[in-house]
Every structure is written in structure tokens, then in C-alpha cells.
Design a protein around this motif. Sequence first.
Motif, PDB file in Angstrom:
ATOM      1  N   GLY A   1       0.812  -1.205   0.000  1.00  0.00           N
ATOM      2  CA  GLY A   1       0.000   0.000   0.000  1.00  0.00           C
ATOM      3  C   GLY A   1       0.847   1.258   0.000  1.00  0.00           C
ATOM      4  N   GLY A   2       0.185   2.389   0.239  1.00  0.00           N
ATOM      5  CA  GLY A   2       0.891   3.670   0.267  1.00  0.00           C
ATOM      6  C   GLY A   2       1.036   4.174   1.685  1.00  0.00           C
ATOM      7  N   LYS A   3       0.625   5.425   1.918  1.00  0.00           N
ATOM      8  CA  LYS A   3       0.754   6.041   3.238  1.00  0.00           C
ATOM      9  C   LYS A   3      -0.595   6.324   3.888  1.00  0.00           C
ATOM     10  CE  LYS A   3       5.110   8.441   2.123  1.00  0.00           C
ATOM     11  NZ  LYS A   3       5.765   9.774   2.060  1.00  0.00           N
TER      12      LYS A   3
ATOM     13  N   GLY B   1      -1.226   0.282   9.460  1.00  0.00           N
ATOM     14  CA  GLY B   1       0.102  -0.230   9.137  1.00  0.00           C
ATOM     15  C   GLY B   1       0.707   0.335   7.876  1.00  0.00           C
ATOM     16  N   SER B   2      -0.046   1.156   7.146  1.00  0.00           N
ATOM     17  CA  SER B   2       0.474   1.756   5.910  1.00  0.00           C
ATOM     18  C   SER B   2       1.416   2.902   6.261  1.00  0.00           C
ATOM     19  CB  SER B   2      -0.679   2.278   5.045  1.00  0.00           C
ATOM     20  OG  SER B   2      -1.534   1.230   4.665  1.00  0.00           O
ATOM     21  N   SER B   3       2.676   2.746   5.900  1.00  0.00           N
ATOM     22  CA  SER B   3       3.664   3.752   6.289  1.00  0.00           C
ATOM     23  C   SER B   3       4.496   4.256   5.117  1.00  0.00           C
ATOM     24  CB  SER B   3       4.602   3.171   7.350  1.00  0.00           C
ATOM     25  OG  SER B   3       5.276   2.036   6.839  1.00  0.00           O
ATOM     26  N   GLY B   4       4.409   3.588   3.962  1.00  0.00           N
ATOM     27  CA  GLY B   4       5.225   3.986   2.823  1.00  0.00           C
ATOM     28  C   GLY B   4       6.656   3.492   2.901  1.00  0.00           C
ATOM     29  N   ASP B   5       6.957   2.604   3.856  1.00  0.00           N
ATOM     30  CA  ASP B   5       8.331   2.108   4.020  1.00  0.00           C
ATOM     31  C   ASP B   5       8.876   1.452   2.755  1.00  0.00           C
ATOM     32  OD1 ASP B   5       8.169   2.947   6.603  1.00  0.00           O
ATOM     33  OD2 ASP B   5       7.996   0.951   7.497  1.00  0.00           O
ATOM     34  N   SER B   6       8.013   0.774   2.022  1.00  0.00           N
ATOM     35  CA  SER B   6       8.481  -0.003   0.865  1.00  0.00           C
ATOM     36  C   SER B   6       8.959   0.866  -0.283  1.00  0.00           C
ATOM     37  CB  SER B   6       7.375  -0.941   0.379  1.00  0.00           C
ATOM     38  OG  SER B   6       7.119  -1.937   1.350  1.00  0.00           O
ATOM     39  N   TYR B   7       8.584   2.138  -0.301  1.00  0.00           N
ATOM     40  CA  TYR B   7       9.111   3.025  -1.330  1.00  0.00           C
ATOM     41  C   TYR B   7      10.641   3.024  -1.284  1.00  0.00           C
ATOM     42  CZ  TYR B   7       4.366   5.043  -1.592  1.00  0.00           C
ATOM     43  OH  TYR B   7       3.015   5.236  -1.733  1.00  0.00           O
ATOM     44  N   TYR B   8      11.176   3.002  -0.068  1.00  0.00           N
ATOM     45  CA  TYR B   8      12.635   3.021   0.123  1.00  0.00           C
ATOM     46  C   TYR B   8      13.288   1.812  -0.550  1.00  0.00           C
ATOM     47  CZ  TYR B   8      17.035   2.175   2.605  1.00  0.00           C
ATOM     48  OH  TYR B   8      18.335   1.896   2.917  1.00  0.00           O
ATOM     49  N   TYR B   9      12.712   0.621  -0.326  1.00  0.00           N
ATOM     50  CA  TYR B   9      13.300  -0.594  -0.891  1.00  0.00           C
ATOM     51  C   TYR B   9      13.174  -0.611  -2.414  1.00  0.00           C
ATOM     52  CZ  TYR B   9      13.127  -1.942   3.984  1.00  0.00           C
ATOM     53  OH  TYR B   9      13.292  -1.961   5.340  1.00  0.00           O
ATOM     54  N   LEU B  10      12.084  -0.099  -2.924  1.00  0.00           N
ATOM     55  CA  LEU B  10      11.902  -0.058  -4.377  1.00  0.00           C
ATOM     56  C   LEU B  10      12.874   0.927  -5.023  1.00  0.00           C
ATOM     57  CD1 LEU B  10       8.020  -0.284  -4.412  1.00  0.00           C
ATOM     58  CD2 LEU B  10       9.588  -1.963  -5.375  1.00  0.00           C
TER      59      LEU B  10
ATOM     60  N   HIS C   1       1.043  12.067  -2.168  1.00  0.00           N
ATOM     61  CA  HIS C   1       0.152  12.995  -1.482  1.00  0.00           C
ATOM     62  C   HIS C   1      -1.067  12.234  -0.973  1.00  0.00           C
ATOM     63  CE1 HIS C   1       2.525  15.923  -3.696  1.00  0.00           C
ATOM     64  NE2 HIS C   1       2.073  15.434  -4.837  1.00  0.00           N
ATOM     65  N   PRO C   2      -1.705  12.719   0.098  1.00  0.00           N
ATOM     66  CA  PRO C   2      -2.976  12.129   0.515  1.00  0.00           C
ATOM     67  C   PRO C   2      -4.019  12.308  -0.587  1.00  0.00           C
ATOM     68  CG  PRO C   2      -2.111  13.612   2.202  1.00  0.00           C
ATOM     69  CD  PRO C   2      -1.301  13.838   0.965  1.00  0.00           C
ATOM     70  N   ALA C   3      -4.933  11.373  -0.711  1.00  0.00           N
ATOM     71  CA  ALA C   3      -5.990  11.466  -1.721  1.00  0.00           C
ATOM     72  C   ALA C   3      -7.303  10.949  -1.136  1.00  0.00           C
ATOM     73  CB  ALA C   3      -5.618  10.656  -2.960  1.00  0.00           C
ATOM     74  N   LEU C   4      -8.388  11.349  -1.767  1.00  0.00           N
ATOM     75  CA  LEU C   4      -9.728  11.011  -1.276  1.00  0.00           C
ATOM     76  C   LEU C   4      -9.841  11.439   0.188  1.00  0.00           C
ATOM     77  CD1 LEU C   4     -10.284   7.486  -2.893  1.00  0.00           C
ATOM     78  CD2 LEU C   4     -10.789   9.744  -3.836  1.00  0.00           C
TER      79      LEU C   4
ATOM     80  N   CYS D   1      -6.691   7.001   0.231  1.00  0.00           N
ATOM     81  CA  CYS D   1      -5.767   6.476  -0.770  1.00  0.00           C
ATOM     82  C   CYS D   1      -4.555   7.399  -0.869  1.00  0.00           C
ATOM     83  CB  CYS D   1      -6.473   6.377  -2.129  1.00  0.00           C
ATOM     84  SG  CYS D   1      -5.604   5.385  -3.359  1.00  0.00           S
ATOM     85  N   THR D   2      -3.549   6.955  -1.620  1.00  0.00           N
ATOM     86  CA  THR D   2      -2.328   7.724  -1.821  1.00  0.00           C
ATOM     87  C   THR D   2      -2.160   8.061  -3.297  1.00  0.00           C
ATOM     88  OG1 THR D   2      -1.280   6.494  -0.014  1.00  0.00           O
ATOM     89  CG2 THR D   2       0.174   7.739  -1.480  1.00  0.00           C
ATOM     90  N   LEU D   3      -1.954   9.335  -3.582  1.00  0.00           N
ATOM     91  CA  LEU D   3      -1.575   9.760  -4.923  1.00  0.00           C
ATOM     92  C   LEU D   3      -0.064   9.632  -5.067  1.00  0.00           C
ATOM     93  CD1 LEU D   3      -3.633  13.019  -5.582  1.00  0.00           C
ATOM     94  CD2 LEU D   3      -3.559  11.048  -7.093  1.00  0.00           C
ATOM     95  N   GLY D   4       0.392   9.169  -6.216  1.00  0.00           N
ATOM     96  CA  GLY D   4       1.813   8.989  -6.427  1.00  0.00           C
ATOM     97  C   GLY D   4       2.219   7.546  -6.179  1.00  0.00           C
TER      98      GLY D   4
END
Length: 378
Positions: free
Chosen positions: A161-163, A169-178, A189-192, A323-326
Motif C-alpha cells: 500500500g501507500g501512506k 500499518g500503511s507507512s510507505g516504508d516499501s518506497y525506500y526498498y523499491l 500525497h494524501p488522496a480522497l 488512498c495515496t496519490l503517487g
Amino acid sequence: MADLIVVGGGVSGLFAAITAATRGKEVIILEKNDTLGKKILITGNGRCNFTNDTVNADCYESSSTDKDSFVSTVLNQYNKDDLIKTLKALGMSYYVREGYYYPKTDEAVTFRDTLLNEIERLGVKVVTDFNLRSVDKTDDGYVLSNKTDNYTAPNILIATGGKAAPKTGSSGDSYYYLEKLGHTIIGTHPALTTLKAEYPKSLQGVNALCDLSLFINGKCVDKEKGFIKYYKGMLSGIPIYQLSLKAIPALEANDKVEIVADFLSDSNAEYAFSREGLSEYKALCQSVNPKIVDAYYVEGKSQLFYNVNYEIIGNGDYSNAQCTLGGVRIDEINPKTMESKICKGLFVAGEIVDICGRCGGYNIQWAASTGTVVGNSI
């Protein structure tokens, strides 16, 4: 060694695991929380609207100009009818209201448990309380570690997931690994979510049906109809959430963002104004919430209620976002498989990709579709 390791036990991860395991693949799910599908439980205010009669590329936003082609390629492989067929095959009952699909129980836990029951039936290995600390690419595939345990597979799916909704539990941590593996992450960005605007304090807690138009730098770019809600200094409600998909990127770009509310559309107000002996104020109160009339009424200027302007000066944070934009750039992903074009055997699915759907079941559909595409690609 498993055929597929799924990082993240949300909708996309569960559909990928179910699809791959049904095809005879050995799958392991690594989940950060103490249980799978935690975010599902808050979806649709706990009712889980999981798809919609109308699902196409126009229902999604992305920073990429190739969005329509990417989304269409995914949905052509697993669409709304496919999702409904899957859920029926798993034994879940559902109902449809105005084109929106819900579990017949009207409880999100039913959707979640339907998927978990199948995960259990298929014998998919699940590891909970797994805090990912490293993703290493090797000649044989990938090694994922939480510093005490290592899991190895030739194929991995990042479906964390996103942030949005960090309490799940959604923290955006996996962006770092990717990024470490070579991928580009489009600014998130935050969305909805809610949009911040100034309005009279007397409107706090008021709901009102109206037509809403979103203006960016003076140009109308989107329209919605529904209930606007005035809540804690924010504009809220489903139509506001929909407009936030375009409003928030514009705010980030320092554009001028305005929402114009028409409270008299589809009303009987003009006839009421013409009635002899009925004051303009009383005529307005027969079509518009009296608190809104009191907040904005100027004698002889009923036309104002066709055009109430709110300058948007901010937005809700991730804790209020659905949801998360980006996310991961879609031109780095093959939409026919959801496999990385940069790292063989690396897949992504769901919200972590730079695709965000509107309210109405579109994001669960996207998660299910991308997850299923991955499960069929292993």
C-alpha cells in the motif's frame, strides 16, 4: 524455496496469493500487522464497497500521461465481472445499490474473511508481525529479512500500500526498498480526503446537497454532485473526496484552487421566489439548509446561493485519506504482468503504484485486478 513471496496482506497481496496458489505455486505472505487485511475493515466506512458497475480508465488518476493505456491493459485482464465471479466462487453473497457492490452482510469483515478463508484452504503460509528490514537481490532471486528471519524466492510482490490510513500499518516504508532496487517514486500525497477552506463557524456539522465545481487557476476542471459536509474547518463528503484527486496536486503546485457550490440546482427555488407573499428568505429555506441560508443570506441577492465560493487552502493528512496519490512510476512496470522492467522477478500491485481511483469501489477493484495479474504471471 517458495515460488512467490508476497509482502503485504491487503487486497492486492491476497488476490495475488490466492491466484498463484490456485495455480499450484508455493506462496508465502509476509505481513506487518498481527493479522491480514486490516485496512479492508475500514473500507467504505466498514461496509466495503468493492467494485462498481462502471469501471474504466477514466475512474483513475495518475501523474503519467500513459495512465489510460496502463489501467485499461490491467482491467482487460481482470475486470469487474471477473471480480464478482471470483467472490461468488468463494461463496460470498453481495448486493448492488445504485451500481455500487457490497457484501450482502453490509460488513467489510465479510469481504476480508472470504479471502482469508481461501488463503487458509489453499495452505498459503502466512507470517505476521513481520517488519521488513531489507530486500536483497541475488542470482537466485530475492532475500527478504526482518533481521532475524530470511525468506528467499525467485519472485516477490511488494503490495504494502501507500501512506493512507497509517493506523492500519500503511507507512510507505516499501518506497525506500523499491528505490534501492532502481525504481522511481513519484511524489506522494494524501488522496480522497478533506479539503481545508474558511467558512462561518455556524456551519460546523451541517450537511447540504449541492452541485460542486472545482476551479484551478480560474478554469473549471471537474464537477461533482452530492452532500458537502462542514467538519472541523474542512469541507468533507464523497464529492469533496472525489475533487481532492485533482485539487491536492494543484495545491502542491501552488495553483489557485477554488470550489464553487451551487445550492439551488435541481430545486424548486425559482418558483418559490415568484410566489406572492413569500419572502425571499423563507423561499430559500424551502430549498437550502436554513443554517446555510443564515450564513450567507443578503437581502435581494438570492442568486448568491447558485455560486458560493470556497478558496481551498489545504487538505487532510494521511490519517484522514482513503488512498495515496503517487508511487511507483507506471512506465517502469509492465501492465501485462505487473513485473518491474528494471528487476526481473520483482512485482508491484495495488496502491503502491502511481494509480489512484475515485471513491466507489475503484481502489479495491484496482488492488484485486493488479494482484490477480501478478498471480497469473508467476
